[in-house]
Design an enzyme around this catalytic site. Structure first.
Site, mmCIF file in Angstrom:
data_model
loop_
_atom_site.group_PDB
_atom_site.id
_atom_site.type_symbol
_atom_site.label_atom_id
_atom_site.label_comp_id
_atom_site.label_asym_id
_atom_site.label_seq_id
_atom_site.Cartn_x
_atom_site.Cartn_y
_atom_site.Cartn_z
ATOM 1 N N LYS A 24 0.856 -1.184 0.000
ATOM 2 C CA LYS A 24 0.000 0.000 0.000
ATOM 3 C C LYS A 24 0.891 1.232 0.000
ATOM 4 C CE LYS A 24 -3.533 2.496 2.511
ATOM 5 N NZ LYS A 24 -4.563 2.440 3.535
ATOM 6 N N ARG A 38 -10.879 9.848 2.048
ATOM 7 C CA ARG A 38 -10.750 10.493 3.359
ATOM 8 C C ARG A 38 -11.920 11.435 3.615
ATOM 9 N NH1 ARG A 38 -4.145 11.297 2.965
ATOM 10 N NH2 ARG A 38 -3.679 9.055 2.953
ATOM 11 N N LYS A 40 1.195 10.132 5.490
ATOM 12 C CA LYS A 40 1.326 8.774 6.041
ATOM 13 C C LYS A 40 2.599 8.101 5.546
ATOM 14 C CE LYS A 40 -3.695 8.275 6.622
ATOM 15 N NZ LYS A 40 -4.862 7.364 6.537
ATOM 16 N N GLU A 78 7.378 -6.826 1.193
ATOM 17 C CA GLU A 78 6.140 -6.697 1.991
ATOM 18 C C GLU A 78 5.234 -7.903 1.766
ATOM 19 O OE1 GLU A 78 5.059 -4.729 4.244
ATOM 20 O OE2 GLU A 78 6.132 -2.827 4.114
ATOM 21 N N LYS A 116 -2.256 -1.462 -3.850
ATOM 22 C CA LYS A 116 -3.118 -0.284 -3.756
ATOM 23 C C LYS A 116 -2.285 0.986 -3.807
ATOM 24 C CE LYS A 116 -6.064 1.940 -0.435
ATOM 25 N NZ LYS A 116 -6.472 1.996 0.921
HETATM 26 C C1 PBG Z 1 -7.352 3.453 5.582
HETATM 27 C C2 PBG Z 1 -7.653 3.318 4.151
HETATM 28 C C3 PBG Z 1 -7.479 4.265 3.124
HETATM 29 C C4 PBG Z 1 -8.028 3.704 1.975
HETATM 30 C C5 PBG Z 1 -8.504 2.432 2.305
HETATM 31 N N1 PBG Z 1 -8.249 2.195 3.654
HETATM 32 C C6 PBG Z 1 -6.942 5.646 3.141
HETATM 33 C C7 PBG Z 1 -5.619 5.957 3.630
HETATM 34 O O1 PBG Z 1 -4.764 5.087 3.783
HETATM 35 O O2 PBG Z 1 -5.417 7.139 3.901
HETATM 36 C C8 PBG Z 1 -8.106 4.398 0.642
HETATM 37 C C9 PBG Z 1 -9.156 3.899 -0.297
HETATM 38 C C10 PBG Z 1 -9.499 4.824 -1.398
HETATM 39 O O3 PBG Z 1 -8.882 5.882 -1.625
HETATM 40 O O4 PBG Z 1 -10.456 4.480 -2.112
HETATM 41 N N2 PBG Z 1 -6.204 2.976 6.073
#
Ligand code: PBG
Length: 331
Positions: free
Chosen positions: A201, A211, A224, A240, A255
């Site tokens: 991720k 968000r 992050k 990972e 992702k």
């Molecule tokens: C939370 C999370 C996020 C997404 C899925 N789970 C956002 C982030 O990491 O800030 C993003 C999904 C999307 O943008 O459709 N940890």
């Protein structure tokens, strides 16, 4: 073997529709789709998400109706994300392991209504529950701590499994959380609860509308990058994935999706495990924006992107366009 023209004309097999269908190497079906849904409080509530035109947050009754819709369309699984009320967000994100939180209410209501007809995937990370919008616990310098966070994520995961979640999907990017969650699931008797790990991720600019949808965007200060991956790295993604498989993940996720097709391909080639792509909120918004300004046809853009994920090696995709895609595919 040397191919040469005109013995070989690659256009021969493309000349008619029946032939194109016959030679198609990759196919899409509604069974490839996972539909992410946002849960909000109340009853009979639908709140459109401005930055995701066509996507709404639904109260639990509406979520159950969406689950029924998914079943009718042949979509095998939905993914749930809560918009936690502001007064239930805290520094430590304790609402994440409240057995009566929005997620648990939604999981139970779906399982009561639909049983085994649909899979329910639940996200594990603290960002929808923290007052600071980070996925974990902060130390006094504002750094997201690893091991303390993992302990809370385990409680969150067990809470979801006890409510009836089928697939636990840790999206937090802490080290070692898959092993800790797997051990807790085994010890709790949840032997068949799967883990789909957000293994690779990235710290991405494509998460903005998500968000907004879970209400963490306005709270988040900074970024992050101390836990999510650097978009410049590919070898690290394989490490990972290797860890998460060894620790007990049943499947892995990459992702965002489209900007990371090379990662999907490399993971599939190297490990030959089930790989899923998350076509994230910013990717959805780009397709909708193209349709709105007349830069492209939504359905055609969507199908081309989804087939790209399959071609790269995906078993399936999370996409907010899941119901649109399933309808196109005749589900
Ligand atoms: C939370 C999370 C996020 C997404 C899925 N789970 C956002 C982030 O990491 O800030 C993003 C999904 C999307 O943008 O459709 N940890």
């Amino acid at each position: 073997m040397t191919a040469s023209y005109p013995n070989t004309r690659l256009r021969r097999t493309r000349a008619s529709d029946w032939s194109r269908r016959l030679h198609r190497e990759t196919t899409l079906s509604p069974a490839d789709l996972i539909w992410p849904l946002f849960v909000t409080s109340g009853d009979g509530v639908e709140e459109p998400v401005t930055s995701l035109p066509g996507v709404s947050r639904w109260s639990v009754d509406g979520i159950v109706a969406r689950a029924q819709e998914a079943i009718d369309l042949g979509i095998p699984m939905i993914a749930l994300f809560p918009n936690t009320p502001p007064n239930k967000r805290s520094d430590d994100g304790a609402e994440a392991h409240n057995p009566d939180n929005l997620m648990c209410q939604a999981i139970k209501a779906i399982k009561d209504a639909c049983g085994e007809e649909i899979g329910v995937l639940t996200d594990v990370a603290l960002d929808p529950y923290t007052s600071h919008g980070q996925d974990g616990l902060l130390d006094d310098k504002g750094y997201v701590t690893n091991d303390d966070t993992v302990a809370v994520l385990v409680d969150q995961a067990i809470n979801q499994a006890e409510a009836g979640a089928d697939v636990i999907a840790p999206s937090d990017m802490m080290d070692g959380r898959i092993r800790a969650i797997r051990m807790a699931l085994e010890m709790g008797g949840h032997h068949n609860v799967q883990i789909m790990s957000y293994a690779a991720k990235y710290a991405s600019a494509f998460y903005g509308p998500f968000r907004d949808a879970v209400g963490s965007g306005g709270l988040l200060k900074g970024n992050k990058k101390s836990y999510q991956m650097d978009p410049a790295n590919g070898d690290e993604a394989l490490r990972e994935v290797e860890f998460d498989i060894a620790e007990g993940a049943d499947s892995v996720m990459v992702k965002p999706g489209l900007a990371y097709l090379d990662i999907i391909y490399r993971v599939k080639q190297r490990f030959n495990v089930p790989v899923f792509a998350y076509q994230v909120s910013g990717e959805y918004a780009m397709i909708e924006a193209a349709q709105t300004v007349g830069a492209g046809d939504r359905n055609a853009l969507l199908m081309e992107k989804l087939i790209a994920f399959k071609r790269a090696g995906c078993s399936g995709m999370l996409t907010y366009h899941a119901p649109v895609a399933a309808k196109i595919l005749g589900g």
